[in-house]
Enzyme design. Structure first.
Site, mmCIF file in Angstrom:
data_model
loop_
_atom_site.group_PDB
_atom_site.id
_atom_site.type_symbol
_atom_site.label_atom_id
_atom_site.label_comp_id
_atom_site.label_asym_id
_atom_site.label_seq_id
_atom_site.Cartn_x
_atom_site.Cartn_y
_atom_site.Cartn_z
ATOM 1 N N SER A 198 34.817 12.944 32.306
ATOM 2 C CA SER A 198 35.915 12.079 31.867
ATOM 3 C C SER A 198 36.736 12.837 30.834
ATOM 4 C CB SER A 198 35.391 10.765 31.264
ATOM 5 O OG SER A 198 34.679 11.011 30.058
ATOM 6 N N SER A 325 38.290 20.354 16.922
ATOM 7 C CA SER A 325 38.985 19.121 16.552
ATOM 8 C C SER A 325 39.806 19.361 15.294
ATOM 9 C CB SER A 325 37.971 18.002 16.292
ATOM 10 O OG SER A 325 38.574 16.905 15.641
ATOM 11 N N TYR A 351 30.788 15.174 12.964
ATOM 12 C CA TYR A 351 31.506 15.784 14.082
ATOM 13 C C TYR A 351 32.388 16.935 13.583
ATOM 14 C CZ TYR A 351 34.661 15.911 18.167
ATOM 15 O OH TYR A 351 35.414 16.283 19.252
ATOM 16 N N LYS A 355 32.233 21.072 14.336
ATOM 17 C CA LYS A 355 33.360 21.787 14.915
ATOM 18 C C LYS A 355 33.826 22.904 13.990
ATOM 19 C CE LYS A 355 33.770 19.335 18.717
ATOM 20 N NZ LYS A 355 33.439 19.927 20.037
ATOM 21 N N THR A 384 41.069 9.400 24.895
ATOM 22 C CA THR A 384 40.006 9.633 25.857
ATOM 23 C C THR A 384 38.979 8.516 25.760
ATOM 24 O OG1 THR A 384 38.631 10.898 24.308
ATOM 25 C CG2 THR A 384 40.329 12.113 25.529
#
Length: 460
Positions: A198, A325, A351, A355, A384
């Site tokens: 996805s 990101s 997160y 990254k 998304t």
């Protein structure tokens, strides 16, 4: 009737020009009047294949449909389009102009219906101007880049200041790009994509397949992988044999170690690895191997998978694209708490920290493995399924301005396929331009911190 007639000569073969335009959804890459275009008929383009367009006109989004009425391979394409109050017939003819160049003759005959007929004479000059811009965009799309693009001074300043760059993170930044073309075919090349079921991964897989790539898709859900493979084939028109799926739970290093030799056997020469799989979790939890989940999937998995696939990448002088990101701009490495054990836990910070570390690893790998090209990039703010699930408030408030997955995946596909991006190894990219990796005080990774990060990873 209003007729637009333009002719261009481009440094591409007739076969490539015809192939690019036969899938007329590529018009969104070169026509500034097209906001979005998609092929609505599954499979390879053929007579009768339909396309749905959304035009951008005077600040409005106007729907339009096209379908192919005639195809003479490598010689002629004829399409008929229809919108509210107008019809158009586009005819494109291709001729070998010698020395590897192609002459493209483009004719558009437009007629207005109903009350819109009264506006025809008024719109004629504007339509001809837009037609010339579209054909100029097509010429640019079919002209290979010779040098890596560089940001302007104002763009550099905006990203250094960060806050002005946030507007560019939305779809406005993508729409303002001077070149959105993806026209470099990669027939016969093989790419591994993680997280392809996805969002950004699926969008990248679709485009790579359209460009002729052989794909090895790696994800944790067999049923979703199978559906993704069908989607990719329907989008690109490629045969099912061009897309293979491999099931693995990449948050576990043992699973990474298991799947890597399987991938190496499938691709002894690997032209590209896109480390796209990632996740953001609202609450802290650990894997069965004892690693904090966000760290495991966003850093440990790409670190280990890249190392294990290095022989295949080296054999092909391949490329590695690490998806990061823009959120990392707000975070520094936390070498004293890589597993995020110190409360309070923040999923977005976990997160971003992972990254940040991944981008630093990209720079290290570029120095250590000059025969492989390494890039990291961030997709901007894209709508998304992962963002909707992990950041519902952010997704809800900015939904109107968020990019779609296709926009977010653009730079990773360009980095993986454009001949010019075989250079610039180790850089961090956004919207096809190199960007700074740190702008806030204390967030840049020093050489000593990078070495400490590497030592920590090697000790796992």
């Amino acid at each position: 009737m209003i007729r637009l007639h333009e002719r261009i000569t481009v440094p591409r073969s007739v076969a490539e020009c015809y192939r690019y335009l036969a899938d007329f959804s590529t018009c969104e890459q070169w026509d500034p009047g097209v906001y979005r275009a998609r092929k609505t008929t599954p499979g390879a383009p053929a007579t009768g294949t339909a396309f749905a367009l959304i035009l951008s006109s005077a600040g409005r989004r106007v729907p339009m449909t096209y379908h192919i009425t005639r195809m003479t391979p490598h010689r002629e394409l004829v399409l008929q389009g229809e919108g509210d109050g107008f019809r158009v017939v586009d005819t494109l003819r291709f001729r070998n102009a010698g020395n590897g160049t192609t002459s493209i003759d483009y004719v558009a005959d437009m007629t207005f219906t109903g009350p819109a007929r009264l506006l025809g004479p008024v719109l004629a000059r504007w339509l001809r101007r837009m037609g010339r811009r579209a054909v100029a965009g097509l010429a640019q799309a079919l002209t290979p880049q010779q040098t890596l693009p560089q940001p302007s001074w104002s763009d550099r300043l905006g990203h250094r200041a960060l806050l002005p760059a946030f507007r560019a993170f939305t779809e406005r930044g993508y729409l303002a790009m001077p070149d959105k073309s993806l026209s470099d075919y990669v027939d016969g090349r093989t790419y591994v994509i993680t997280g392809p079921t996805s969002g950004l991964g699926l969008a990248a897989a679709r485009e790579l397949a359209r460009l002729g790539a052989r794909l090895l898709l790696v994800g944790r859900d067999g049923a979703r992988l199978a559906q993704a493979a069908e989607d990719v084939c329907a989008f690109s028109g490629c045969p099912a044999s061009q897309v293979r799926v491999f099931e693995a739970e990449l948050s576990l290093l043992s699973e990474v170690a298991r799947i890597a030799p399987v991938l190496r056997e499938a691709a002894p020469r690997l032209d590209g690895l896109i480390n796209n799989a990632g996740a953001l979790f609202a609450e802290r939890d650990v894997t069965t191997e004892g690693h904090e989940r966000a760290l495991a999937i966003n850093l440990l998995a790409p670190w280990r998978l890249t190392a294990l696939l290095m022989p295949s990448l080296t054999a092909a002088n391949g490329r590695v694209i690490n998806v990061a990101s823009g959120g990392m701009y707000g975070q520094a490495l936390q070498l004293d708490d890589m597993q995020y054990t110190q409360p309070p836990y923040s999923g977005s910070k976990a997160y971003a920290r992972a990254k940040r570390a991944l981008v630093s690893l990209t720079e290290h790998w570029a120095q250590q493995h000059p025969q492989v090209t390494f890039h990291s990039m961030h997709p901007g703010w894209a709508a998304t399924p992962g963002v909707a699930k992990s950041l519902p408030a952010f997704n809800r408030r900015l939904q109107r301005w968020l990019r779609d997955s296709h926009m977010g995946a653009d730079t990773m596909v360009w980095l993986a396929t454009a001949p010019v991006t075989a250079g610039g190894s180790g850089q961090f990219w956004f919207d096809r331009l190199p960007r700074p990796t740190a702008v806030l005080p204390g967030t840049a990774v020093t050489p000593a911190q990078q070495q400490a990060l590497l030592a920590w990873l090697e000790a796992l």
